[in-house]
Design a protein around this motif. Sequence first.
Motif, short mmCIF file in Angstrom:
data_model
loop_
_atom_site.label_atom_id
_atom_site.label_comp_id
_atom_site.label_asym_id
_atom_site.label_seq_id
_atom_site.Cartn_x
_atom_site.Cartn_y
_atom_site.Cartn_z
N ALA A 91 0.81 -1.21 0.00
CA ALA A 91 0.00 0.00 0.00
C ALA A 91 0.85 1.27 0.00
O ALA A 91 0.31 2.37 -0.05
N GLY A 92 2.18 1.11 0.07
CA GLY A 92 3.07 2.26 0.05
C GLY A 92 3.11 3.04 1.35
O GLY A 92 3.43 4.23 1.36
N ILE A 93 2.81 2.37 2.47
CA ILE A 93 2.87 3.03 3.79
C ILE A 93 4.27 2.81 4.36
O ILE A 93 4.64 1.69 4.70
N THR A 94 5.04 3.86 4.45
CA THR A 94 6.45 3.72 4.81
C THR A 94 6.85 4.42 6.11
O THR A 94 8.01 4.38 6.50
N GLY A 95 5.92 5.07 6.75
CA GLY A 95 6.24 5.78 8.00
C GLY A 95 6.28 4.84 9.19
O GLY A 95 6.16 3.62 9.05
N PRO A 96 6.44 5.39 10.38
CA PRO A 96 6.50 4.55 11.58
C PRO A 96 5.14 3.94 11.91
O PRO A 96 4.09 4.45 11.50
N MET A 97 5.17 2.86 12.65
CA MET A 97 3.96 2.19 13.13
C MET A 97 3.78 2.53 14.62
O MET A 97 4.71 2.33 15.41
N LEU A 98 2.62 3.07 14.98
CA LEU A 98 2.32 3.31 16.38
C LEU A 98 1.77 2.02 16.97
O LEU A 98 0.87 1.41 16.39
N VAL A 99 2.28 1.61 18.11
CA VAL A 99 1.85 0.34 18.72
C VAL A 99 1.33 0.61 20.12
O VAL A 99 2.06 1.09 20.99
N GLY A 100 0.05 0.31 20.33
CA GLY A 100 -0.57 0.49 21.64
C GLY A 100 -0.81 -0.85 22.32
O GLY A 100 -0.73 -1.90 21.69
N ILE A 101 -1.12 -0.80 23.60
CA ILE A 101 -1.29 -2.02 24.38
C ILE A 101 -2.30 -1.77 25.51
O ILE A 101 -2.33 -0.67 26.08
N ASP A 102 -3.12 -2.78 25.81
CA ASP A 102 -4.05 -2.66 26.92
C ASP A 102 -3.60 -3.53 28.08
O ASP A 102 -2.46 -3.99 28.12
N HIS A 120 -5.01 -6.50 29.27
CA HIS A 120 -5.32 -7.93 29.28
C HIS A 120 -4.04 -8.74 29.52
O HIS A 120 -2.94 -8.32 29.15
N ALA A 121 -4.20 -9.92 30.11
CA ALA A 121 -3.05 -10.73 30.52
C ALA A 121 -2.13 -11.09 29.36
O ALA A 121 -0.91 -11.16 29.53
N LEU A 122 -2.69 -11.34 28.19
CA LEU A 122 -1.88 -11.77 27.05
C LEU A 122 -1.27 -10.60 26.27
O LEU A 122 -0.44 -10.81 25.38
N SER A 123 -1.66 -9.39 26.61
CA SER A 123 -1.25 -8.25 25.79
C SER A 123 0.25 -7.99 25.81
O SER A 123 0.85 -7.65 24.79
N GLN A 124 0.88 -8.12 26.97
CA GLN A 124 2.31 -7.84 27.04
C GLN A 124 3.11 -8.82 26.19
O GLN A 124 4.04 -8.42 25.47
N ALA A 125 2.75 -10.10 26.24
CA ALA A 125 3.45 -11.10 25.42
C ALA A 125 3.24 -10.81 23.95
O ALA A 125 4.19 -10.87 23.15
N ALA A 126 2.01 -10.49 23.56
CA ALA A 126 1.73 -10.19 22.15
C ALA A 126 2.43 -8.91 21.71
O ALA A 126 2.86 -8.78 20.55
N PHE A 127 2.56 -7.96 22.61
CA PHE A 127 3.26 -6.70 22.33
C PHE A 127 4.73 -6.98 22.00
O PHE A 127 5.27 -6.46 21.01
N VAL A 128 5.37 -7.83 22.79
CA VAL A 128 6.77 -8.18 22.54
C VAL A 128 6.91 -8.90 21.20
O VAL A 128 7.80 -8.59 20.40
N THR A 129 6.02 -9.85 20.93
CA THR A 129 6.06 -10.55 19.65
C THR A 129 5.89 -9.58 18.50
O THR A 129 6.58 -9.68 17.47
N THR A 130 4.98 -8.64 18.65
CA THR A 130 4.74 -7.64 17.60
C THR A 130 5.99 -6.83 17.32
O THR A 130 6.37 -6.62 16.15
N LEU A 131 6.67 -6.38 18.36
CA LEU A 131 7.88 -5.58 18.17
C LEU A 131 8.99 -6.41 17.52
O LEU A 131 9.79 -5.88 16.74
N GLU A 132 9.05 -7.70 17.82
CA GLU A 132 10.06 -8.56 17.20
C GLU A 132 9.86 -8.64 15.70
O GLU A 132 10.83 -8.58 14.92
N GLU A 140 3.45 2.70 29.49
CA GLU A 140 2.07 3.13 29.72
C GLU A 140 1.10 2.34 28.85
O GLU A 140 1.45 1.90 27.75
N PHE A 141 -0.12 2.18 29.34
CA PHE A 141 -1.16 1.58 28.54
C PHE A 141 -1.75 2.63 27.61
O PHE A 141 -1.73 3.82 27.93
N THR A 162 -5.18 -5.42 21.81
CA THR A 162 -6.37 -5.41 22.66
C THR A 162 -7.45 -6.30 22.08
O THR A 162 -7.65 -6.31 20.87
N PRO A 163 -8.18 -7.03 22.93
CA PRO A 163 -9.37 -7.74 22.47
C PRO A 163 -10.64 -6.94 22.79
O PRO A 163 -11.73 -7.50 22.90
#
Length: 252
Positions: free
Chosen positions: A75-86, A88-100, A116-117, A148-149
């Motif tokens: 799609a030609g989107i080349t800027g930074p990705m903003l990543v948020g987190i809530d 939920h118990a699984l969010s921190q693990a999924a956040f780390v996987t996302t950044l990897e 921060e959340f 977030t779910p």
Amino acid sequence: MAIDKRAGLAAAQMDLVNIPKLMSHYYRLSPDVNIDSQRVSFGTSGHRGCAFAKSFNEKHILAIVQAVVDYRQQAGITGPMLVGIDTHALSQAAFVTTLEVLSGNAVTARVAAHDEFTPTPVISHGIVRANRAKSKPGAALTDGLIITPSHNPPQDGGIKYNPPHGGPAEGEITAWIEARANQYLAKQLEGVKRLTYALATNTSLIQPVDFMTAYVDSLDDVIDMQAISRAGVRIGVDPLGGGRDSLLGQNC
């Protein structure tokens, strides 16, 4: 509406989620792409599920984030990705996987400073604000992922994609990402690029920023705070477990 006989009582043991077990299942259980309930399935802009049911596990996040990277490239989107987190118990693990995965694809990820959340509207605001001055053709647009779910139960996890307009991704976008992610699952994640978290955090690709201050400072532009003050309105806030999708009553 009938009031449950247990209302106001302490939670029973059967109501509690075994968080260590949930986390181990996130990493150890693998989805079967031939079973519908274990495939990547986007609802309102995102995929939701539970590690116990093999519907939200590390492989889902690896596949989904790589699919999002593929989408933004075509799609030609080349800027930074903003990543948020809530919260939920699984969010921190999924956040780390996302950044990897983002780091493995050399995508700059902007995350909330000080762990921060970040409710969904905060990320949406950040995307719109970042892209406001990028109307020229070829500008490096910003988009976002929110871990977030939404209002699902505590044991569930989720991930949502917001394209450069800041709102939930349209159906044609989520269908594309869903199909590509399931292809990665079917091929045992062949083609998924990933840096370990230890390596990723030692690069300049993960950038902590202050999302919340800019969001709060802009509320005066859309809400007449003085009118609310003069009216003497009393407002009750239910955070539904923490900073998830809701902030000042806005849900996504």
